[in-house]
Motif scaffolding. Structure first.
Motif, PDB file in Angstrom:
ATOM      1  N   GLN A  44     -27.444   7.214  41.705  1.00 46.38           N
ATOM      2  CA  GLN A  44     -28.064   8.511  41.999  1.00 46.38           C
ATOM      3  C   GLN A  44     -27.399   9.577  41.133  1.00 46.38           C
ATOM      4  O   GLN A  44     -26.169   9.706  41.147  1.00 46.38           O
ATOM      5  N   PHE A  45     -28.199  10.357  40.447  1.00 45.26           N
ATOM      6  CA  PHE A  45     -27.705  11.392  39.528  1.00 45.26           C
ATOM      7  C   PHE A  45     -27.042  12.504  40.317  1.00 45.26           C
ATOM      8  O   PHE A  45     -27.664  13.105  41.191  1.00 45.26           O
ATOM      9  N   ILE A  46     -25.792  12.810  39.958  1.00 45.32           N
ATOM     10  CA  ILE A  46     -25.072  13.899  40.627  1.00 45.32           C
ATOM     11  C   ILE A  46     -25.215  15.166  39.793  1.00 45.32           C
ATOM     12  O   ILE A  46     -25.763  16.167  40.261  1.00 45.32           O
ATOM     13  N   PHE A  47     -24.686  15.139  38.560  1.00 48.68           N
ATOM     14  CA  PHE A  47     -24.837  16.265  37.639  1.00 48.68           C
ATOM     15  C   PHE A  47     -24.468  15.849  36.235  1.00 48.68           C
ATOM     16  O   PHE A  47     -23.988  14.740  35.999  1.00 48.68           O
ATOM     17  N   GLN A  48     -24.718  16.775  35.320  1.00 46.21           N
ATOM     18  CA  GLN A  48     -24.498  16.528  33.899  1.00 46.21           C
ATOM     19  C   GLN A  48     -23.823  17.747  33.297  1.00 46.21           C
ATOM     20  O   GLN A  48     -24.119  18.881  33.680  1.00 46.21           O
ATOM     21  N   TYR A  49     -22.935  17.512  32.333  1.00 44.91           N
ATOM     22  CA  TYR A  49     -22.233  18.593  31.658  1.00 44.91           C
ATOM     23  C   TYR A  49     -22.443  18.503  30.163  1.00 44.91           C
ATOM     24  O   TYR A  49     -22.388  17.417  29.564  1.00 44.91           O
ATOM     25  N   TYR A  50     -22.654  19.670  29.575  1.00 39.25           N
ATOM     26  CA  TYR A  50     -22.783  19.783  28.119  1.00 39.25           C
ATOM     27  C   TYR A  50     -22.111  21.078  27.714  1.00 39.25           C
ATOM     28  O   TYR A  50     -22.371  22.135  28.291  1.00 39.25           O
ATOM     29  N   ARG A  51     -21.246  20.999  26.748  1.00 39.03           N
ATOM     30  CA  ARG A  51     -20.507  22.177  26.268  1.00 39.03           C
ATOM     31  C   ARG A  51     -19.834  22.905  27.430  1.00 39.03           C
ATOM     32  O   ARG A  51     -19.921  24.126  27.545  1.00 39.03           O
ATOM     33  N   GLU A  52     -19.213  22.128  28.262  1.00 44.54           N
ATOM     34  CA  GLU A  52     -18.394  22.625  29.367  1.00 44.54           C
ATOM     35  C   GLU A  52     -19.190  23.334  30.466  1.00 44.54           C
ATOM     36  O   GLU A  52     -18.591  23.955  31.354  1.00 44.54           O
ATOM     37  N   GLU A  53     -20.519  23.200  30.424  1.00 42.21           N
ATOM     38  CA  GLU A  53     -21.324  23.821  31.468  1.00 42.21           C
ATOM     39  C   GLU A  53     -22.229  22.779  32.122  1.00 42.21           C
ATOM     40  O   GLU A  53     -22.739  21.874  31.459  1.00 42.21           O
ATOM     41  N   GLU A  54     -22.469  22.958  33.408  1.00 45.67           N
ATOM     42  CA  GLU A  54     -23.392  22.086  34.115  1.00 45.67           C
ATOM     43  C   GLU A  54     -24.808  22.419  33.674  1.00 45.67           C
ATOM     44  O   GLU A  54     -25.242  23.572  33.785  1.00 45.67           O
ATOM     45  N   GLY A  58     -28.423  16.856  40.509  1.00 46.09           N
ATOM     46  CA  GLY A  58     -29.256  16.123  41.451  1.00 46.09           C
ATOM     47  C   GLY A  58     -29.113  16.704  42.846  1.00 46.09           C
ATOM     48  O   GLY A  58     -28.560  17.794  43.037  1.00 46.09           O
ATOM     49  N   ASN A  59     -29.589  15.986  43.834  1.00 41.82           N
ATOM     50  CA  ASN A  59     -29.621  16.472  45.203  1.00 41.82           C
ATOM     51  C   ASN A  59     -28.301  16.179  45.920  1.00 41.82           C
ATOM     52  O   ASN A  59     -28.243  15.375  46.855  1.00 41.82           O
ATOM     53  N   PHE A  60     -27.253  16.830  45.475  1.00 38.38           N
ATOM     54  CA  PHE A  60     -25.929  16.662  46.082  1.00 38.38           C
ATOM     55  C   PHE A  60     -25.413  18.024  46.524  1.00 38.38           C
ATOM     56  O   PHE A  60     -25.666  19.034  45.863  1.00 38.38           O
ATOM     57  N   PRO A  61     -24.674  18.065  47.638  1.00 38.02           N
ATOM     58  CA  PRO A  61     -24.190  19.346  48.162  1.00 38.02           C
ATOM     59  C   PRO A  61     -23.110  19.949  47.263  1.00 38.02           C
ATOM     60  O   PRO A  61     -22.527  19.252  46.415  1.00 38.02           O
ATOM     61  N   PRO A  62     -22.823  21.232  47.470  1.00 31.38           N
ATOM     62  CA  PRO A  62     -21.846  21.933  46.606  1.00 31.38           C
ATOM     63  C   PRO A  62     -20.440  21.365  46.678  1.00 31.38           C
ATOM     64  O   PRO A  62     -19.621  21.648  45.780  1.00 31.38           O
ATOM     65  N   ARG A  63     -20.125  20.576  47.705  1.00 31.53           N
ATOM     66  CA  ARG A  63     -18.767  20.018  47.754  1.00 31.53           C
ATOM     67  C   ARG A  63     -18.546  18.972  46.637  1.00 31.53           C
ATOM     68  O   ARG A  63     -17.429  18.544  46.417  1.00 31.53           O
ATOM     69  N   PHE A  64     -19.630  18.624  45.950  1.00 28.28           N
ATOM     70  CA  PHE A  64     -19.523  17.810  44.732  1.00 28.28           C
ATOM     71  C   PHE A  64     -19.515  18.804  43.564  1.00 28.28           C
ATOM     72  O   PHE A  64     -20.517  19.522  43.352  1.00 28.28           O
ATOM     73  N   SER A  65     -18.409  18.855  42.849  1.00 27.72           N
ATOM     74  CA  SER A  65     -18.319  19.777  41.727  1.00 27.72           C
ATOM     75  C   SER A  65     -17.688  19.060  40.544  1.00 27.72           C
ATOM     76  O   SER A  65     -17.098  17.977  40.698  1.00 27.72           O
ATOM     77  N   GLY A  66     -17.799  19.690  39.389  1.00 25.81           N
ATOM     78  CA  GLY A  66     -17.273  19.025  38.210  1.00 25.81           C
ATOM     79  C   GLY A  66     -16.762  19.996  37.173  1.00 25.81           C
ATOM     80  O   GLY A  66     -16.889  21.223  37.306  1.00 25.81           O
ATOM     81  N   LEU A  67     -16.169  19.423  36.164  1.00 27.03           N
ATOM     82  CA  LEU A  67     -15.687  20.177  35.014  1.00 27.03           C
ATOM     83  C   LEU A  67     -15.879  19.342  33.770  1.00 27.03           C
ATOM     84  O   LEU A  67     -15.825  18.108  33.829  1.00 27.03           O
ATOM     85  N   GLN A  68     -16.070  20.036  32.653  1.00 29.47           N
ATOM     86  CA  GLN A  68     -15.981  19.353  31.373  1.00 29.47           C
ATOM     87  C   GLN A  68     -15.007  20.128  30.517  1.00 29.47           C
ATOM     88  O   GLN A  68     -15.020  21.370  30.503  1.00 29.47           O
ATOM     89  N   PHE A  69     -14.180  19.442  29.789  1.00 27.88           N
ATOM     90  CA  PHE A  69     -13.124  20.062  28.998  1.00 27.88           C
ATOM     91  C   PHE A  69     -13.535  20.117  27.525  1.00 27.88           C
ATOM     92  O   PHE A  69     -14.485  19.442  27.107  1.00 27.88           O
ATOM     93  N   PRO A  70     -12.823  20.923  26.708  1.00 28.26           N
ATOM     94  CA  PRO A  70     -13.188  21.054  25.287  1.00 28.26           C
ATOM     95  C   PRO A  70     -13.223  19.722  24.547  1.00 28.26           C
ATOM     96  O   PRO A  70     -13.955  19.592  23.555  1.00 28.26           O
ATOM     97  N   ASN A  71     -12.463  18.728  24.993  1.00 30.35           N
ATOM     98  CA  ASN A  71     -12.509  17.424  24.312  1.00 30.35           C
ATOM     99  C   ASN A  71     -13.616  16.538  24.885  1.00 30.35           C
ATOM    100  O   ASN A  71     -13.677  15.352  24.587  1.00 30.35           O
ATOM    101  N   TYR A  72     -14.485  17.117  25.699  1.00 31.18           N
ATOM    102  CA  TYR A  72     -15.660  16.475  26.309  1.00 31.18           C
ATOM    103  C   TYR A  72     -15.333  15.544  27.475  1.00 31.18           C
ATOM    104  O   TYR A  72     -16.250  14.991  28.079  1.00 31.18           O
ATOM    105  N   SER A  73     -14.058  15.384  27.807  1.00 27.10           N
ATOM    106  CA  SER A  73     -13.742  14.629  29.015  1.00 27.10           C
ATOM    107  C   SER A  73     -14.208  15.413  30.228  1.00 27.10           C
ATOM    108  O   SER A  73     -14.524  16.615  30.129  1.00 27.10           O
TER     109      SER A  73
END
Lengths: 114, 116
Positions: A44-54, A58-73
């Motif tokens: 199930q798709f949670i989210f996607q990051y590109y250039r450090e931005e979401e 997908g249909n997941f509550p806000p307690r699921f969060s993420g980050l992307q770093f300058p090295n794309y990790s």
């Protein structure tokens, strides 16, 4: 060429705790997606990051969060863990230059919530 | 609404025979891509084959071919000459749109058992 790596591979948490999962994208890939795969189900798709931005969620509550770093990790954070959060969490990377959108997956982080 | 439908929870095939895994999809986007991935018990998703919505010919990759019927919105995977190592979960997936903001969604999967 280094593939997608995820850590940790397995972890056990208790209900209410917080967890951080990590993903290093494949060399040359600038987009990272996270998926939750419960036992016996499809990812199930949670989210996607590109250039450090979401740039997709997908249909997941806000307690699921993420980050992307300058090295794309990337990191996936889940707060206030619930029993139903027990699943395999898959990270996938791709190159924006690839029009097919093929995803390259890591081996996943298996989370058990007790 | 379910956008990727795999109606076969499990399939059995005799070694060396061919097998077809079904997939239907739903989208209003004229530009999309269809994928099949294999997931062994180890958990890693392995890319098998890709079909673009504008591709005129069915995709093939070694023993894998994709039977793309656009009007029927189906994208069945055909595995020829099945091997014991083909036993795994198989997922059909669809990418909608182009550019940076698209996402890829997956079906529920089909578990394939190859018998010796």
């Amino acid at each position: 060429e280094t593939g997608v790596t995820q850590s940790p591979t397995h972890l056990i948490k208790t209900r209410g705790q917080q967890v951080t999962l990590r993903c290093s994208s494949q060399s040359g890939h600038n987009t990272v997606s996270w998926y939750q795969q419960a036992l016996g189900q499809g990812p199930q798709f949670i989210f996607q990051y590109y250039r450090e931005e979401e740039n997709g969620r997908g249909n997941f509550p806000p307690r699921f969060s993420g980050l992307q770093f300058p090295n794309y990790s990337s990191e996936l954070n889940v707060n206030a863990l619930e029993l139903d959060d027990s699943a395999l969490y898959l990270c996938a990377s791709r190159s924006m230059a690839d029009n097919t959108g093929e995803l390259f997956f890591g081996e996943g982080s298996r989370l058990t919530v007790l | 609404a379910q956008k990727i439908t795999q109606t076969q929870p499990g399939m059995f095939v005799q070694e060396k025979e061919a097998v077809t895994l079904d997939c239907t999809y739903d989208t209003s986007d004229p530009s999309y891509g269809l994928f099949w991935y294999k997931q062994p018990s180890s958990g890693e998703m392995i890319f098998l084959i890709y079909q673009g919505s504008y591709d005129q010919q069915n995709a093939t990759e070694g023993r894998y071919s994709l039977n793309f019927q656009k009007a029927r919105k189906s994208a069945n995977l055909v595995i020829s000459a099945s091997q014991l190592g083909d036993s795994a979960m198989y997922f059909c997936a669809m990418r909608e749109g182009m550019g940076g903001g698209f996402k890829t969604i997956f079906g529920a999967g089909t578990r394939l058992f190859v018998k010796a």
